[in-house]
Write an enzyme that holds these catalytic residues in place. Structure first.
Site, PDB file in Angstrom:
ATOM      1  N   TRP A 248     -63.252 -40.938  13.329  1.00 53.83           N
ATOM      2  CA  TRP A 248     -63.961 -40.705  12.066  1.00 53.83           C
ATOM      3  C   TRP A 248     -63.551 -39.417  11.377  1.00 53.83           C
ATOM      4  CZ3 TRP A 248     -67.204 -41.392  16.545  1.00 53.83           C
ATOM      5  CH2 TRP A 248     -67.403 -40.204  17.244  1.00 53.83           C
TER       6      TRP A 248
ATOM      7  N   ARG B 262     -60.441 -36.414   6.651  1.00 58.32           N
ATOM      8  CA  ARG B 262     -60.103 -35.068   6.235  1.00 58.32           C
ATOM      9  C   ARG B 262     -59.710 -34.184   7.407  1.00 58.32           C
ATOM     10  NH1 ARG B 262     -64.991 -36.192   3.232  1.00 58.32           N
ATOM     11  NH2 ARG B 262     -64.488 -38.062   4.349  1.00 58.32           N
TER      12      ARG B 262
ATOM     13  N   ASP C 227     -70.087 -44.024   7.008  1.00 62.62           N
ATOM     14  CA  ASP C 227     -68.819 -43.571   7.599  1.00 62.62           C
ATOM     15  C   ASP C 227     -68.951 -42.157   8.169  1.00 62.62           C
ATOM     16  OD1 ASP C 227     -69.251 -42.661   4.956  1.00 62.62           O
ATOM     17  OD2 ASP C 227     -67.146 -42.098   4.758  1.00 62.62           O
ATOM     18  N   GLU C 228     -68.089 -41.842   9.100  1.00 62.99           N
ATOM     19  CA  GLU C 228     -67.855 -40.483   9.582  1.00 62.99           C
ATOM     20  C   GLU C 228     -69.137 -39.720   9.917  1.00 62.99           C
ATOM     21  OE1 GLU C 228     -63.629 -39.320   7.759  1.00 62.99           O
ATOM     22  OE2 GLU C 228     -65.175 -39.493   6.241  1.00 62.99           O
ATOM     23  N   THR C 229     -69.709 -40.063  11.063  1.00 64.54           N
ATOM     24  CA  THR C 229     -70.960 -39.435  11.491  1.00 64.54           C
ATOM     25  C   THR C 229     -70.805 -38.907  12.913  1.00 64.54           C
ATOM     26  OG1 THR C 229     -71.689 -41.611  12.221  1.00 64.54           O
ATOM     27  CG2 THR C 229     -72.419 -40.897  10.053  1.00 64.54           C
TER      28      THR C 229
END
Ligand code: ACM
Length: 708
Positions: free
Chosen positions: A3, A7, A348-350
């Protein structure tokens, strides 16, 4: 840590920090000459299902040509006025829109009474000397057909100022309908705020390619962009930042602004999907609403570039209840403003969320959504929790995920997708290595990231949604065909500035959001639009790039600051062989493996990256041939011996084995023949690591090279 990819890998490409800024469109190739002509079938994008050229002349508009709408239906009438307005600036005509009961000659006839078999978006278009008829089953299909009509007119029709004409619609007969019902584009208005006018402009451009859904990523760590009356702090505090900027006072859409966007989208038959991302990507909310934090203290507003920094407090009953109440308030307000069927809940992305916490978020958010009679949408991570049947999941995985399918180490993403499929979810395919518009085209792209690799135009085009969750060989799709709803291109704004491989500095140049959007979306958004619209069997890269090239002048006329990407034979440009190029066949580039500096290293093919080891400087010799010098090693490509001899690099000596004749072929490609042997530069396969040898001419596609 899948995830954190988006970035988290942002500095991985720092080695290429010395960025070449792109030359203005067309300047990277010298002007002159015209491309290989590619007449009818016309250069339409997306390619229609069927298209027959019609003998004879086209239909020439006059200032009095009526737009005849064969219906009293207001939406159909709206398409008529849309056409009149669309044509007005360049033609200088204000074509009268009239109601009529039957087809007439010397008119643009819009007939929404076509057969039901055309479906909601299908249409037929027939044009010839005596007029144009667009027929559909309802106004939406008319609108899609009108976009095709637009592309049958000269490119100058896209201009905002009056042009000389004549305005002749090419003669053709078309029957068309989309492959997928969902064809979207996402704008990240959270990291970078797009003023209403710029969103409307983007809608207009995307509608020209039959995109029918606008997904607005309205909330993230760096900003909350939609006013919620009951929680004024969300815009007072949460909208005061963007990535790289602080102190804003109006970086959000008021309810009126949002309605204006929705109304504009609706007039373009485009559905708006609002995304309220959670439980991660929520720092802007956490900065605005203290009770969403476990310590009941507001976080500071965030304008940085990290990911995985935030989470709603879901650790105890009280705070979980706070989050649920907050989501109910927000989703109720957003649902009220949104006529479309979907609310996108992110997911997303947790990285910090436990499965219980994640599940608590999904339960609260999905209940708040279904309570408003909206369909749940979310990133594919949502599939790890219980979701209502019929939810839509957006897959943003990449090759690593596909590669893992059926192995004992399936990635988390693949497991989440499997869970979603089992729960009856449908999928929108946004594989990041094809459909993420913030991925750089190549090493020279000034903006964006490359954690999912470079995405040159060919890569944005050459994929099949039916196999985006299949193994690399295209078999074993884990999402059945009937659960694929469509395709979405996603324009993130994590790094919407020049020199994006490094963090910005005070002297960093930030393009206007629309300029960033233009450069990253054109030409890749039209490529993705065709992926979503056109049957797979009717899609072919070589044909597409010829058609696409003809759209460059349309974008130029419309004022779209597109990227004149290599590999596309843009009109008005001619290939100058002298100079530094990427040399490609089969979607792969001629590569000095590992940037070797040794004599005798065999050249191979590899995925294009425009790095030094794939950059070849062509230097013209007195016999008209060229040497090809590798930028990294400074050595020359050489073949000695007979058919089958490996092509290697060696210290340049100007002998015949290092001189290559470049022979233009019909479609902008080239044969590259050894001046010594006359044999052709030939790749063994279109795969990474494939060897390159000299061979007799065989007609193989792997003897045809683009020199970009
Ligand atoms: C995503 O790219 N995090 C959906």
């Amino acid at each position: 840590m899948r995830w954190l990819r988006r970035r988290g890998r942002h500095l991985a490409v720092l080695a290429t920090a010395l960025l070449a800024l792109p030359l203005p469109a067309a300047a990277s190739q010298a002007a002159a000459a015209s491309p290989s002509p590619h007449p009818a079938p016309y250069a339409l994008v997306p390619q229609p299902v069927s298209q027959q050229a019609v003998q004879g002349q086209g239909f020439t508009l006059t200032p009095r040509t009526p737009i005849a709408v064969l219906s009293k239906n207001a939406a159909a009438w709206g398409v008529g006025t849309y056409v009149s307005k669309m044509l007005a600036p360049a033609t200088g005509y204000s074509l009268p829109v009239v109601r009529d009961t039957r087809t007439r000659k010397n008119a643009v006839v819009l007939d929404p009474n076509g057969p039901k078999s055309l479906g909601a978006e299908g249409y037929t278009l027939s044009s010839g000397k005596h007029g144009v008829v667009v027929r559909a089953h309802g106004a939406e299909g008319l609108f899609r057909g009108v976009q095709t009509l637009r592309q049958l007119l000269p490119a100058e029709v896209e201009s905002h100022s009056r042009q000389p004409g004549p305005w002749t619609v090419s003669p053709v007969r078309i029957t068309d309908s989309p492959r997928y019902g969902y064809r979207g584009v996402m704008l990240d208005v959270a990291r970078r705020f797009y003023p209403v006018e710029q969103v409307k402009r983007y809608i207009d451009q995307a509608a020209a390619y039959k995109i029918n859904t606008l997904h607005l990523h309205l909330t993230d760590d760096q900003g909350w962009r939609i006013a919620i009356d009951a929680v004024p702090n969300l815009t007072k505090v949460g909208a005061s930042t963007q990535s790289g900027f602080t102190g804003g006072t109006n970086w959000y859409y008021s309810a009126e602004d949002y309605k204006e966007i929705v109304a504009h989208a609706t007039s373009r038959f485009m559905t708006v999907v609002p995304e309220i991302d959670g439980p991660g990507h929520t720092q802007a909310a956490l900065a605005s609403v203290p009770e969403l934090n476990c310590d009941d203290k507001a976080k500071p507003p965030y304008s940085g570039f990290d990911v995985g920094i935030s989470l709603y407090c879901l650790q105890d009953k009280e705070h979980t209840a706070n989050t649920s109440r907050f989501l109910r308030t927000v989703i109720k307000a957003v649902a009220r403003l949104t006529p479309g069927p979907y609310i996108h809940l992110g997911g997303d992305e947790t990285p910090q969320a436990t499965p219980e916490q994640y599940g608590a978020y999904v339960k609260a958010a999905t209940e708040a959504t279904t309570a408003r009679n909206k369909t749940v949408m979310g990133w594919h991570q949502l599939g790890q929790a219980a979701v209502p049947s019929g939810s839509i999941m957006q897959f943003w995985g990449e090759a690593d995920d596909r590669e893992s399918i059926g192995t004992p180490q399936e990635t988390e993403s693949i497991r989440f997708v499997r869970n979603g499929v089992a729960q009856g979810a449908k999928f929108v395919m946004s594989p990041s290595d094809h459909a993420y518009l913030d991925m750089k085209y190549d090493v020279s792209t000034p903006y964006g990231l490359s954690w999912s690799g470079y995405v040159p135009v060919q890569k944005s085009y050459e994929w099949d949604p039916a196999t985006s969750t299949a193994k690399l060989d295209g078999t074993g799709s884990i999402v059945p065909a009937q659960q694929i709803a469509g395709v979405e291109a996603a324009l993130w704004a994590d790094r919407a500035y020049e020199g994006s491989n490094a963090l910005p500095t005070p002297s960093t140049r930030w393009p206007e959001p629309h300029a960033y959007a233009d450069y990253m979306s054109y030409p890749r958004l039209p490529a993705l639009a065709e992926v979503g619209w056109t049957p797979q069997s009717a899609r072919d890269w070589k044909d597409f790039r010829q058609r696409l090239a003809q759209h460059g002048p349309r974008w130029a006329a419309a004022g779209i600051g597109y990227h004149a990407a290599p590999g596309i034979p843009w009109p008005g440009t001619v290939k100058v062989v002298e100079g530094a190029h990427s040399v490609e066949t089969g979607g792969k580039a001629l590569d000095n493996p590992g940037g070797s500096t040794s004599d005798g290293t065999g050249l191979v093919l590899w995925a294009p990256n425009r790095g030094g080891n794939q950059t070849w400087t062509f230097t013209r010799q007195s016999d008209g041939s060229y040497t090809m010098t590798n930028k990294t090693s400074g050595k020359c490509a050489e073949a000695t011996g007979g058919s089958g001899a490996a092509v290697v690099q060696r210290t340049c000596d100007n002998q015949a084995g290092q001189r290559w004749k470049v022979i233009p072929l019909d479609d902008g490609e080239h044969a590259i023949a050894s001046a010594g042997s006359g044999l052709l530069l030939t790749a063994a396969a279109a795969s990474d690591g494939a060897t390159v040898t000299q061979q007799k001419s065989s007609g193989s596609a792997l003897q045809r090279w683009t020199i970009d």
